[in-house]
Scaffold this active site. Sequence first.
Site, short mmCIF file in Angstrom:
data_model
loop_
_atom_site.label_atom_id
_atom_site.label_comp_id
_atom_site.label_asym_id
_atom_site.label_seq_id
_atom_site.Cartn_x
_atom_site.Cartn_y
_atom_site.Cartn_z
N TYR A 212 -6.23 -5.08 2.41
CA TYR A 212 -5.62 -5.00 1.20
C TYR A 212 -3.92 -5.30 1.50
CZ TYR A 212 -9.94 -3.61 -0.46
OH TYR A 212 -11.32 -3.36 -0.67
N CYS B 43 14.55 -4.98 -3.88
CA CYS B 43 15.52 -4.32 -4.73
C CYS B 43 14.78 -3.29 -5.66
CB CYS B 43 16.42 -4.99 -5.73
SG CYS B 43 17.38 -6.36 -4.71
N ARG C 216 0.81 -1.33 0.05
CA ARG C 216 -0.02 -0.02 -0.12
C ARG C 216 0.79 1.20 0.12
NH1 ARG C 216 -3.10 1.75 2.76
NH2 ARG C 216 -4.85 2.54 1.17
N1 LLP Z 1 -17.28 -3.39 -3.96
C1 LLP Z 1 -16.79 -3.09 -5.04
C2 LLP Z 1 -17.11 -3.50 -6.17
C3 LLP Z 1 -15.26 -2.67 -4.94
O1 LLP Z 1 -14.75 -2.65 -6.17
C4 LLP Z 1 -14.85 -2.64 -3.68
C5 LLP Z 1 -13.40 -2.37 -3.61
C6 LLP Z 1 -15.42 -3.15 -2.42
C7 LLP Z 1 -16.82 -3.35 -2.69
C8 LLP Z 1 -14.95 -2.77 -1.09
O2 LLP Z 1 -14.53 -1.43 -0.82
P1 LLP Z 1 -14.00 -1.02 0.72
O3 LLP Z 1 -14.99 -1.09 1.58
O4 LLP Z 1 -12.83 -2.01 1.03
O5 LLP Z 1 -13.46 0.44 0.45
N2 LLP Z 1 -6.07 -1.94 -2.76
C9 LLP Z 1 -6.68 -0.57 -2.59
C10 LLP Z 1 -8.36 -0.51 -2.38
C11 LLP Z 1 -8.82 -1.12 -3.72
C12 LLP Z 1 -10.50 -1.21 -3.60
C13 LLP Z 1 -11.09 -2.06 -4.64
N3 LLP Z 1 -12.48 -2.10 -4.66
C14 LLP Z 1 -6.04 -0.18 -1.26
O6 LLP Z 1 -5.39 -0.70 -0.57
O7 LLP Z 1 -6.40 0.84 -0.58
#
Ligand code: LLP
Length: 433
Positions: free
Chosen positions: A389, A360, A328
Amino acid sequence: MHEFSYCDGELYCEGVSLARLASEQGTPLYVYSARTIREHYRRLDKALAGLDHRVCFAMKANSNLAVLDLLAREGAGFDIVSGGELFRVLKAGGRAHDCTFAGVGKTREEIEYALEQGVYSFNVESEPELEFINEVAGAAGKKAPVALRVNPDVDAQTHKYISTGKSHNKFGIGIDRILGVYAEAAKLPHLQIRGIQTHIGSQILETKPFVEALAKLVPIVQELQSLYGIEFFSIGGGVGIIYRGTLESGAPDWWERADEDGGKRIGFDDYAQAVVPLLKPLGLKILLEPGRSLVGNAGVLLATVQYVKRTPAKTFVITDAGMNDLIRPALYEGHHEIVPLKEPSAGVPRGPVDVVGPVCESGDFFAQDRELPEVAAGDRLALLSAGAYGFVMASNYNSRRLPAEILVDGDKWGVARARQSWDDLIAGEKVAV
Ligand code: LLP
């Protein structure tokens, strides 16, 4: 809230000393608090008590079987984005009928598997996907339950990589075209229109973008109710968490400085107060897809300081965890608080350091110019708010083994995923020709 705090000078997760886990299990090590996850789920569920609702955990945030099992027991459904995620839900004892299947690139194999298992809904992101699901369902002699994902064209005011609800994003079908695409869907014989879905982005720290999106969508949802008798409206996930200053109890004041996200945060109650009045009059089943807000603050990544490298320009604290374990900071400039497992005494000198990994790449850092208490080789650190994540985005880059994952519940704990062995690293490989 979370369950990480100092007790007698040592950082604990619930009733378990993290130093003890690090000694017994080695580092890098992910540790999750079951109590925190349960509490978050219950708080959200309670905040929405006035609505006919279902919380479908966005398991892309953390797909460990132990975490899925815990949430399934609480009554959660799951928001899945691949055949692999459905496989995990089933392995954890969850049911396909409690899953909504999202994602812009579903393959034939995945659609067939999801139909066979009987997912609750395919959340469809484009016209070609709609036609393809119709074709695959027809070939399987089934009717596929579908919802269209609508892109409301609102600014979620978050990092550009995790904003999904603007018209230039690849997600969903534009709000101006959505009714036309529903009309097309209604003509396809192997589809059953079941609902509508939206998701505008992640790590959203204000209620305004949610309200803006819902205000635009509610009239459309009402029209779909009267035209097709839809059963549900999924409003997605996206509620943000606090990444800065997240160790409340017993924290020395260098953790308690003003929240650099501008002091913004949304609690589940604020979120519910903002969205429930808009949704309740619909009389529909409302699905939610929270990921980060359920598990983010429930996990930490433990690391050991390998070397402290002092140069005329900077001091680098080099840990045994790297960007392959937690990407992240490198990918989104994400901020994770870093605290020693041994509580620093009040007088300990502090200074700006870069906390980096052994990979690296210059992008392999966890913090830059961060004021931390002085540490030495062998000291152990916790990177906070790593439950969402974190492990799920880990890789074997630099042929580094994936870390182990531990689930703590009260004073009990268990290995939820074993650390990879070196043999695991080369499993399935051979000299091919
Ligand atoms: N629903 C859908 C269709 C999504 O694409 C996502 C997240 C969620 C729900 C859940 O969202 P949340 O409640 O977790 O915000 N890797 C990134 C975050 C990517 C989010 C992708 N989609 C990070 O580490 O910040």
